[in-house]
Design an enzyme around this catalytic site. Structure first.
Site, mmCIF file in Angstrom:
data_model
loop_
_atom_site.group_PDB
_atom_site.id
_atom_site.type_symbol
_atom_site.label_atom_id
_atom_site.label_comp_id
_atom_site.label_asym_id
_atom_site.label_seq_id
_atom_site.Cartn_x
_atom_site.Cartn_y
_atom_site.Cartn_z
ATOM 1 C CG ASP A 119 -2.275 0.624 0.936
ATOM 2 O OD1 ASP A 119 -2.326 1.863 0.884
ATOM 3 O OD2 ASP A 119 -3.268 -0.116 0.748
ATOM 4 C CG HIS A 138 -5.444 3.593 1.356
ATOM 5 N ND1 HIS A 138 -4.924 2.452 0.781
ATOM 6 C CD2 HIS A 138 -6.617 3.833 0.704
ATOM 7 C CE1 HIS A 138 -5.729 2.030 -0.180
ATOM 8 N NE2 HIS A 138 -6.769 2.855 -0.246
ATOM 9 C CB SER A 184 -9.162 1.191 -1.676
ATOM 10 O OG SER A 184 -8.135 1.700 -2.469
#
Length: 720
Positions: free
Chosen positions: A119, A145, A388
């Site tokens: 990521d 994230h 995502s």
């Protein structure tokens, strides 16, 4: 130490080499892996250094993070920058992970499974949801994230609404720099490799086509839609659907590590649409200066969602053959229960096809408003949407299947092609019948996948087969039996060698290298696999010819006639490297190796082996041969086990006549007929019911019969 069952024999097991030969092969493979990893690492470092130098020379920061998306320059192509970006926009219920996670008879939670997460930064190792289960493999800062993705996969549920799909799984966390080389080093190339990865998640990808940037963005320094393809005023270099060098690289990684399956977010490109008359920007020099224009759809590139009506909008690596590409849908939940009727596509999720017509995305999962970990504090959480989020929803659910397989067969592991086929085979169809370019093969169903593994372990070997074709074994055939009680589904998947890469726009040249073919032949004829049309992406899937583009093929027979079916797996042309392993899954079929009408698991259950019973023999001497006992659903080794009427019940009289209810034990795929007479000697039996098919197990005789008695009999046959 785990205990479990031995894998059922399929009759087509790969040959085992001698131990010494295996040792040398393993040593050579390790050396090859190290060499490939070093080569990929050097290439990535050089590309990154060139790209950073390009950025610094122009006074541009190489990385930008506005708290919603992170963007980083990674490489140059033809003097123009490529940027990675994250794909942001009651998930366990949607994929039925909740019906497998810590739930009987499965009882799995991901313990012992390590998932790789690449990521824009590191998963927060000290978040309260992880304990000590996250290891940062790269020395980088914790990122919101990555932490959200990691929590979706493996949060322990200290906060109930944040419970991950596999709450005891471990995570190896990497940033996205040098991802290719790190994947090569970490990926499992065989079963029984401690510390190697069988799963990974990648919720990021290169910017392609239109991208909306705010004025704080260091590359654009102005708000609005920016075109990140080639400067030509068309989509020729948007890289949607392409099988380019980056796509090919991931296929090569999986091909050389065939027990490793990456899960890849499809992308959020479909609603990147400039409006007519709005200001848009082009960069003639690849990002240093920007030229503005008023958007005119007749002369400027169409919006990613308007172009081809939203089709062909998956960028770069999402088009790889050997990975699992995941699109995003809303929650499939109503009042806490799974409800497919509540599912809808999210407006941003990218659609296929790949440029050669292959089916993409592979599946969909929940990507709408997922609540998971945040990196601002060890007890912080956030809600995010996007592919995502759908990708780790699927990846974490798959970790439960990896765990369950290891429980059933300790020390074993599914090939990547098997895990991919398992997820596709058991997905719930959405949208058009069969696969389509919007939902792929449908919504992941972890429960159905777990049930298939359980059935396989309980002695139905035709449910799952891992085998191979070679120059000396160019075709495999499997004889099976269908009782006609439900649909037949057969799925073939293989990890294909990497194809020839191209940057050509909409190249129709298949990326497929080893062209395996699946067909099923039975009482109704020959059945071919699904395929879709690039030229007409909204058309229903057809199934009337060979599929020559996909490395996943599926035959579906909605209303099969009962009888024997032959599954054939063969190939066209030469096989690269001389062999091709494949995975084959079935539903609605039973194995029958000797073709005698007695399913293998039935024979094994009563006669100790899959071919131990003879159809014409009367093993228990009751006057019925073994085939008749199988059709009737009785025990061929017990003379007291015979088929007949289980009960006759007299109901309250109607019009002076008491109706009789005749009951029997019904079996799938059988047809029953009820007969009546009032005199066993002078009046033949007459059929009073017509054909009654399973699951019907009773018949009410309401006709007023005149005579000395009421006599009933029943017969049974296979449904033809």
């Amino acid at each position: 130490m785990k205990t479990g069952r031995t894998r059922p024999s399929t009759g087509f097991q790969p040959l085992e080499a001698a131990g010494l030969a295996l040792f040398f092969l393993a040593a050579q493979a390790m050396a090859d892996r190290s060499s490939r990893a070093q080569e990929a690492a050097g290439r990535a470092a050089l590309e990154k250094a060139e790209a950073q130098a390009w950025a610094w020379q122009r006074g541009i920061e190489p990385r930008f993070d506005d708290g919603g998306n992170v963007i980083e320059i990674m490489a140059l192509r033809n003097g123009r920058p490529l940027f990675n970006t994250t794909f942001n926009k009651n998930a366990a219920i949607s994929t039925t992970a909740n019906a497998v996670r810590n739930t009987a008879p499965f009882g799995v939670d991901g313990a012992g499974v390590v998932v790789g997460v690449w990521d824009g930064g590191s998963v927060m190792t000290n978040h309260q949801e992880f304990g000590n289960r996250v290891v940062a493999q790269d020395v980088v800062s914790a990122h919101y994230h990555a932490s959200h993705v990691g929590g979706t996969i493996a949060a322990s549920g200290i906060v109930t609404n944040a419970l991950g799909m596999a709450p005891s799984a471990a995570i190896d966390s990497y940033d996205w720099n040098s991802d290719d080389s790190e994947m090569i080093s970490a990926a499992a190339s065989a079963a029984g490799q401690p510390g190697k990865l069988h799963l990974s998640n990648h919720s990021y990808g290169y910017i392609s086509g239109w991208y909306y940037a705010y004025w704080t963005n260091p590359w654009t320094r102005r708000s609005g839609y920016h075109w990140w393809g080639d400067i030509h005023e068309d989509e020729a270099e948007a890289a949607f659907g392409q099988y380019n060098t980056y796509t090919r690289s991931w296929d090569s990684i999986v091909y050389n590590a065939p027990y490793f399956l990456p899960f890849k977010a499809a992308g959020n490109e479909r609603n990147d649409n400039p409006t007519e008359g709005s200001k848009v920007y082009y960069s003639p020099d690849g990002g240093t200066t920007w030229t503005n224009a008023i958007y005119d759809a007749s002369i400027h590139p169409g919006g990613d969602g308007a172009y081809k009506n939203g089709y062909d909008s998956i960028p770069y690596r999402g088009n790889a053959k050997n990975i699992l590409t995941v699109g995003a849908v809303t929650d499939a939940v109503v009042d806490g229960e799974r409800a497919l009727t509540n599912v809808s596509l999210l407006g941003f999720t990218s659609w296929g096809p790949a440029d050669d017509g292959r089916i993409k995305p592979d599946i969909v999962a929940n990507g709408d408003q997922l609540y998971s970990c945040n990196q601002t504090a060890t007890n912080a959480y956030a809600t995010r949407s996007g592919t995502s989020m759908s990708s780790p929803n699927a990846c974490g659910s798959a970790a439960l299947l990896v765990d369950y397989y290891d429980d059933l067969f300790p020390g074993g592991a599914m090939r990547a092609s098997t895990l991919k086929a398992l997820i596709i085979h058991t997905a719930d169809d959405l949208g058009r019948p069969g696969p389509d370019y919007q939902f792929g093969w449908g919504l992941m169903n972890t429960l159905k996948a777990g049930q298939l593994l359980a059935d396989y372990s309980n002695g139905n070997p035709v449910r799952l087969t891992e085998a191979k074709l070679s120059s000396t074994n160019e075709s495999n055939a499997y004889v099976c039996y269908a009782d006609g009680s439900g649909p037949v589904r057969v799925t073939l998947c293989w990890t294909d060698p990497p194809g020839a890469s191209t940057w050509e726009h909409d190249s129709r040249t298949p990326a497929l290298v080893n062209d395996l073919d699946l067909k099923v032949t039975g009482p109704g004829g020959t059945f071919h696999p699904f395929q879709l049309s690039y030229e007409d992406p909204e058309a229903n899937a057809t199934a009337h010819a060979k599929n020559q583009v996909d490395n996943v093929e599926q035959v579906y027979i909605g209303f099969p006639e009962s009888g024997h079916y032959t599954i054939t797996v063969d190939h066209e042309g030469a096989l690269q490297n001389g062999t091709q392993h494949y995975s084959l899954l079935t539903s609605g079929l039973m194995a029958d190796q000797d073709g005698d009408g007695l399913p293998d698991n039935w024979e094994a259950g009563f006669f100790a082996s899959a071919t131990g019973g003879e159809a014409a023999a009367d093993a228990d001497g009751d006057g019925y041969d073994n085939l008749a006992e199988y059709i009737a659903g009785t025990d061929p080794t017990d003379p007291a086990s015979v088929f007949g009427i289980a009960a006759v019940e007299s109901l309250q009289p109607v019009d002076g006549h008491p109706p009789f209810v005749v009951e029997w034990n019904s079996m799938p795929g059988r047809v029953y007929n009820v007969y009546w007479t009032y005199h066993l000697k002078y009046l033949p039996f007459s059929n009073i019911s017509g054909e009654l098919r399973w699951p019907i197990n009773s018949f009410t005789d309401s006709v007023e019969h005149v005579g000395f008695g009421q006599y009933y009999k029943i017969d049974v046959r296979m449904d033809d």
